[in-house]
Every structure is written in structure tokens, then in C-alpha cells.
Enzyme design. Structure first.
Site, PDB file in Angstrom:
ATOM      1  N   ARG A 155      -1.521   8.321  -3.761  1.00 45.07           N
ATOM      2  CA  ARG A 155      -2.410   6.987  -3.387  1.00 45.07           C
ATOM      3  C   ARG A 155      -3.580   7.789  -2.789  1.00 45.07           C
ATOM      4  O   ARG A 155      -3.641   8.984  -2.239  1.00 45.07           O
ATOM      5  CB  ARG A 155      -1.662   6.580  -1.892  1.00 45.07           C
ATOM      6  CG  ARG A 155      -2.228   5.190  -1.469  1.00 45.07           C
ATOM      7  CD  ARG A 155      -1.837   4.605  -0.282  1.00 45.07           C
ATOM      8  NE  ARG A 155      -1.620   5.428   0.818  1.00 45.07           N
ATOM      9  CZ  ARG A 155      -0.771   5.295   1.982  1.00 45.07           C
ATOM     10  NH1 ARG A 155       0.263   4.508   2.026  1.00 45.07           N
ATOM     11  NH2 ARG A 155      -0.929   6.020   3.039  1.00 45.07           N
ATOM     12  N   SER A 212      -6.112   9.103   3.502  1.00 40.70           N
ATOM     13  CA  SER A 212      -4.971   8.231   3.366  1.00 40.70           C
ATOM     14  C   SER A 212      -3.917   8.348   2.260  1.00 40.70           C
ATOM     15  O   SER A 212      -3.148   7.664   1.914  1.00 40.70           O
ATOM     16  CB  SER A 212      -5.453   6.529   3.212  1.00 40.70           C
ATOM     17  OG  SER A 212      -6.033   6.004   4.397  1.00 40.70           O
ATOM     18  N   ASP A 269      -9.275   5.121  10.360  1.00 42.76           N
ATOM     19  CA  ASP A 269      -9.562   5.145   8.870  1.00 42.76           C
ATOM     20  C   ASP A 269      -9.040   6.597   8.508  1.00 42.76           C
ATOM     21  O   ASP A 269      -8.927   6.734   7.381  1.00 42.76           O
ATOM     22  CB  ASP A 269     -10.866   5.000   8.599  1.00 42.76           C
ATOM     23  CG  ASP A 269     -11.234   3.509   8.759  1.00 42.76           C
ATOM     24  OD1 ASP A 269     -10.518   2.490   8.513  1.00 42.76           O
ATOM     25  OD2 ASP A 269     -12.388   3.226   9.325  1.00 42.76           O
ATOM     26  N   TYR A 317       0.931  -1.258   0.054  1.00 43.53           N
ATOM     27  CA  TYR A 317      -0.047   0.020   0.152  1.00 43.53           C
ATOM     28  C   TYR A 317       0.943   1.110   0.056  1.00 43.53           C
ATOM     29  O   TYR A 317       1.004   1.971   1.061  1.00 43.53           O
ATOM     30  CB  TYR A 317      -0.680  -0.069   1.340  1.00 43.53           C
ATOM     31  CG  TYR A 317      -2.019   0.932   1.284  1.00 43.53           C
ATOM     32  CD1 TYR A 317      -3.004   1.111   0.136  1.00 43.53           C
ATOM     33  CD2 TYR A 317      -2.140   1.968   2.227  1.00 43.53           C
ATOM     34  CE1 TYR A 317      -3.680   2.108   0.296  1.00 43.53           C
ATOM     35  CE2 TYR A 317      -3.230   2.718   2.472  1.00 43.53           C
ATOM     36  CZ  TYR A 317      -4.011   2.829   1.436  1.00 43.53           C
ATOM     37  OH  TYR A 317      -4.966   3.802   1.676  1.00 43.53           O
TER      38      TYR A 317
HETATM   39  C1  BGC Z   1      -3.937   4.075   6.534  1.00 47.57           C
HETATM   40  C2  BGC Z   1      -2.616   3.275   6.607  1.00 47.57           C
HETATM   41  C3  BGC Z   1      -2.759   2.171   7.508  1.00 47.57           C
HETATM   42  C4  BGC Z   1      -4.113   1.151   7.116  1.00 47.57           C
HETATM   43  C5  BGC Z   1      -4.465   0.122   8.019  1.00 47.57           C
HETATM   44  C6  BGC Z   1      -5.013   3.129   6.140  1.00 47.57           C
HETATM   45  O1  BGC Z   1      -6.421   3.883   6.074  1.00 47.57           O
HETATM   46  O2  BGC Z   1      -3.816   5.042   5.657  1.00 47.57           O
HETATM   47  O3  BGC Z   1      -1.780   4.117   7.188  1.00 47.57           O
HETATM   48  O4  BGC Z   1      -1.675   1.073   7.524  1.00 47.57           O
HETATM   49  O5  BGC Z   1      -5.209   2.119   6.878  1.00 47.57           O
HETATM   50  O6  BGC Z   1      -4.778   0.460   9.348  1.00 47.57           O
END
Ligand code: BGC
Length: 450
Positions: A180, A187, A405, A175
Site C-alpha cells: 500500500r 501509510s 497523515d 484500505y
Molecule cells: C492512514 C490510515 C488511516 C487513514 C485515515 C491514512 O493516512 O495510513 O491508517 O486509517 O489515514 O486517518
């Protein structure tokens, strides 16, 4: 098709006219390549795309264009450089990669849960929360700086496998695409397309590959790039998404090819029922996934698609949530059963995994599109290969419950209005960081209960 076959024939001829040898995993061909075109003993030059052929363990792949036929297993037993340990690419690829393996518990998540449990004073809740640590979860590599820790996890899994004799499966999320989260803010990532992002992303994938190569005895399952391809299906009207289209496709293709070369089982993220499951979106979604898969050379370790990652939909809802009205694919099983045949007919015979980590409580959203820290959510169905569907390899927990989130801090550059909705939990920290009160409600509302 003609052009492709002609190029393959050319690549096949190349070894005959070259002298030097490329190392294992080195480049050995492709348009514009003038280096060595033969490979060191134990490997062979295999075409990944028109621009890149690579020395991969084992004998040459058949020199025919990729087809939609199910993947076959290599017949030789390649070994890692300087070692006699078979590479994971020798394992049979037909079949469910979860079967016969125990999911290794993410040390990262265990640390988070341990800290969370120590902050709970109510003894009943504390005892329940402690049980979360023994449910397998995926570890997200959301920044390149975390990649070296993958080696630690693989090393620990390898040691556990050696000491217990139980085969270990490490679950990761890839990810870090440039630009992104193109249709939202919460995120947004570290790489920007305008600033060498695609090359940085390739470096990130290369670093993952380097860690994977060190532990050929451990099986790895990866979810590839949550939300990215789904955004290309429905959100090209968003400028950041249309601008990211080429980089997302090239990045995901690079990830598929490089991780395939080291035997990582992959599921491309496919949104969820309330996103790509709408009838109008199913066909374009199937076309995009199948096209990328085929263009990447139908990589044998790309097993299929992951759905509902970090979302809240049930696998099988007892009745449709009113917010799903208008979509007959009101839960993940309906979505998967609608998407799978469309994929197959396009040449991608995909299997699925489904995130149920936070899907324990239904009918809690005001709108189906609400995705941020939805209030009232509870931990859901436990990970299992007993899925009740031959299309679904496993129910998994991909989003680590308790990781946020998105922030509710309106002055943050990553503040997204979805996180300020009335059905989103208040006082939320930045995405990916720990959200203690949310974790506690996930525990107390868990269904099945802890
Ligand atoms: C975040 C990431 C995180 C992932 C899992 C995503 O929404 O942007 O930083 O690793 O969630 O919690």
C-alpha cells in the site's frame, strides 16, 4: 468480444449438465472449476470473470457481454440465507445512494473526538470541538484486525434504523492493498506482495463481506483504496508502484466484485484535481478506471469515483490558488467536470463524491503536491447531497480530521519527507493515529465555523 460471449454461452450451458448445487455465494463456474454448477434455490449462477462464477441472490443476469448502459435493478426479492430480510442488492441501484438515508455517525470517530474534547481546556474551543462529533465521517478499515468492528457498527446502525425508522447509511473506506501507498512511505500497510499479500487482501475483503452479509438491512457506501489507482496512472516510474500494478488491479477488481455481490455501493478513489486533474493525466486516468470497471463486469453497485480523499482542495475555489497555476482544473468541480465525460465515453458513467473534511481554508500550501498535515487547514463544507452538480452525489468527510497523515519522526520506517516540509505541522505521530494539536487547529479554522 467473441471469446467472452463464447465463455458466457458455456457457463449458461453448465447448469444443465450438473447435479450438485452450490450454496449462496459459493463458486459455480469458471475456467478450471469442476464443482457444482447449479445454485441453491433463490440464487443463480452469475459470471464474475472468466475464472469465477458465483451463486448470487436472485435470477440470472442477462447473458450478454457487459455494456456501458446504466445499471438496472434486479426484479426479484432475494433474501439472506435463513432469513426473510431482503438483501441490500434488492434496493434500486439507479440513483444517488445517499438520498433518503441518514449517514450513521462512526462510533470509532466519535470516541476519538470525545477523548479529544475532554483534553481541551479552553471552553470556547471545547464547545466547538464537541460539535465535530455530530458530523458524519467515514470509518477506515486500514488493517484486517479492525474488520470485526464493522459488524458492531452495522449492528448499531441496524438498531438505530429499527428504533427511529430513519434509514441508515454506514460509510467505510476499504484500505489494505498489499504494498500500500507505493509512491510514499507514511501509510505503508500490513500486507506485502512478496509475502502472500494479494491472498491476504482477498481474505480481508472476504471478512468485510462476511460482516456485511449479517446486516442486509443497512446500506453501505465504500470508498475503495485511496491513492492506489492514481498511483498506477502517474507513478509507474516508482519501482514499488510498477511492481504493485498487477496486485492493485486484481485486488481492486476482487473488492469490486465481492462487495458488489453483497450490495455495497462503491466509489473508487480517483486522487484529486492536483494529481489526475492535470490535462495530460485525465485521459490515461479515465482509461484505467473504465477498463477496470468494465473488466469487473460493470458491477451495478460501483457508482463512480471519490475525489480529494484526505486532500485539501476546495470543491469550488473562489479563485485559483497560485500553486495550481498551469492547470485549468484548479479545484474539484473543474476536475470532475473534465473527467466525467472522458469516463462516460469509455463506458463508465460515473457519479462522484468529494471529500471536503479538511478543505475549509485555501491557499495554505507551498506546492500542490503537499499532502501531509498541511498547516493552517480547517474543517470544511459539511456533508450534503445538495452539491450543486448533477455529477456529484454527495459532499462527504472521508478523512477523519484529527487522524494524522504521517509522522515527523525521521527515524520511523514510515517517515516521509513530505511530513517534514515547512508547510506540514510539526510533532506529528504515525499516520492514522490521533494528532490532537492538528485537530484543534482544524476546529478553530473551520469554514464554515462551528
Ligand atoms: C492512514 C490510515 C488511516 C487513514 C485515515 C491514512 O493516512 O495510513 O491508517 O486509517 O489515514 O486517518
Amino acid at each position: 468480444m467473441f471469446k467472452y460471449s463464447a465463455l458466457l454461452a458455456l457457463v449458461a450451458l453448465m447448469p444443465a449438465i450438473a447435479n450438485a448445487q452450490s450454496p449462496l455465494y459459493g463458486q459455480c463456474g469458471g475456467i478450471g472449476w469442476s464443482g457444482a454448477t447449479t445454485c441453491v434455490s433463490g440464487s443463480s449462477c452469475q459470471k464474475l470473470n472468466d475464472y469465477y462464477s458465483q451463486c448470487l441472490p436472485g435470477a440470472a443476469a442477462p447473458t450478454s457481454a457487459p455494456t456501458s448502459a446504466p445499471p438496472t435493478s434486479p426484479t426479484v426479492t432475494p433474501t439472506a440465507p435463513g432469513s426473510s430480510v431482503p438483501l441490500p442488492s434488492t434496493t434500486p441501484t439507479a440513483g444517488n445512494p445517499f438520498v433518503g438515508y441518514e449517514a450513521f455517525l462512526s462510533p470509532y470517530y466519535q470516541d476519538e473526538v470525545t477523548a479529544a474534547v475532554s483534553a481541551i481546556s479552553d471552553p470556547t474551543l471545547k464547545a466547538k470541538a464537541a460539535k465535530v462529533a455530530s458530523v458524519p465521517n467515514f470509518t477506515w478499515f486500514d488493517v484486517i484486525a479492525k474488520v470485526p468492528t464493522l459488524g458492531d457498527y452495522l449492528s448499531a446502525a441496524s438498531a438505530k434504523q429499527a428504533s427511529t425508522g430513519t434509514k441508515q447509511l454506514v460509510q467505510i473506506v476499504v484500505y489494505d492493498l498489499p504494498d500500500r501507498d507505493c509512491a510514499a512511505l507514511a501509510s505503508n500497510g500490513e500486507f506485502s506482495i512478496a509475502n502472500n499479500g494479494l491472498n491476504n487482501y482477498k481474505g480481508y475483503i472476504d471478512q468485510i463481506v462476511a460482516q456485511v452479509k449479517k446486516f442486509p438491512d443497512v446500506r453501505i457506501v465504500a470508498v475503495i483504496e485511496p491513492d492506489s489507482l492514481a498511483n498506477l496512472v502517474t507513478n509507474l516510474n516508482v519501482q514499488k508502484c510498477s511492481g504493485a500494478q498487477t496486485a492493485y488491479k486484481q485486488g481492486v477488481t476482487y473488492a469490486m466484485q465481492q462487495l458488489n455481490a453483497v450490495g455495497v455501493y462503491m466509489y473508487l478513489d480517483a486522487g484529486h484535481a492536483g494529481w489526475l486533474g492535470w490535462p495530460a493525466n485525465l485521459t490515461p486516468a479515465a482509461q484505467l478506471f473504465a477498463q477496470l470497471y468494465k473488466d469487473a463486469g460493470s458491477p451495478q453497485f460501483v457508482r463512480g469515483l471519490a475525489t480529494n480523499v484526505a486532500n485539501f482542495n476546495a470543491l469550488r475555489a473562489s479563485s485559483p490558488d497560485p500553486i495550481t497555476q498551469g492547470n485549468q482544473n484548479y479545484d474539484e468541480i473543474h476536475y470532475i467536470e473534465a473527467l466525467a465525460p472522458a469516463l462516460s465515453s469509455q463506458g463508465f458513467p460515473a457519479s462522484f463524491i468529494v471529500d471536503q473534511g479538511r478543505s475549509g481554508v485555501q491557499n495554505i500550501r507551498q506546492q500542490w503536491g503537499d499532502w501531509c498535515n498541511v498547516k493552517g487547514a480547517g474543517f470544511g463544507m459539511r456533508p450534503t447531497t445538495n452539491t450543486g452538480s448533477s455529477l456529484i452525489d454527495a459532499v462527504v468527510w472521508v478523512k477523519p480530521g484529527g487522524e494524522c497523515d504521517g509522522t515527523t519522526n525521521t527515524s520511523s520506517p514510515r517517515y516521509d519527507a513530505h511530513c517534514g516540509l515547512s508547510d506540514a505541522a510539526p510533532n506529528a505521530p504515525e499516520a492514522g493515529t490521533w494528532f490532537q494539536s492538528y485537530f484543534e487547529t482544524l476546529v478553530s479554522a473551520a469554514n464554515p465555523a462551528f
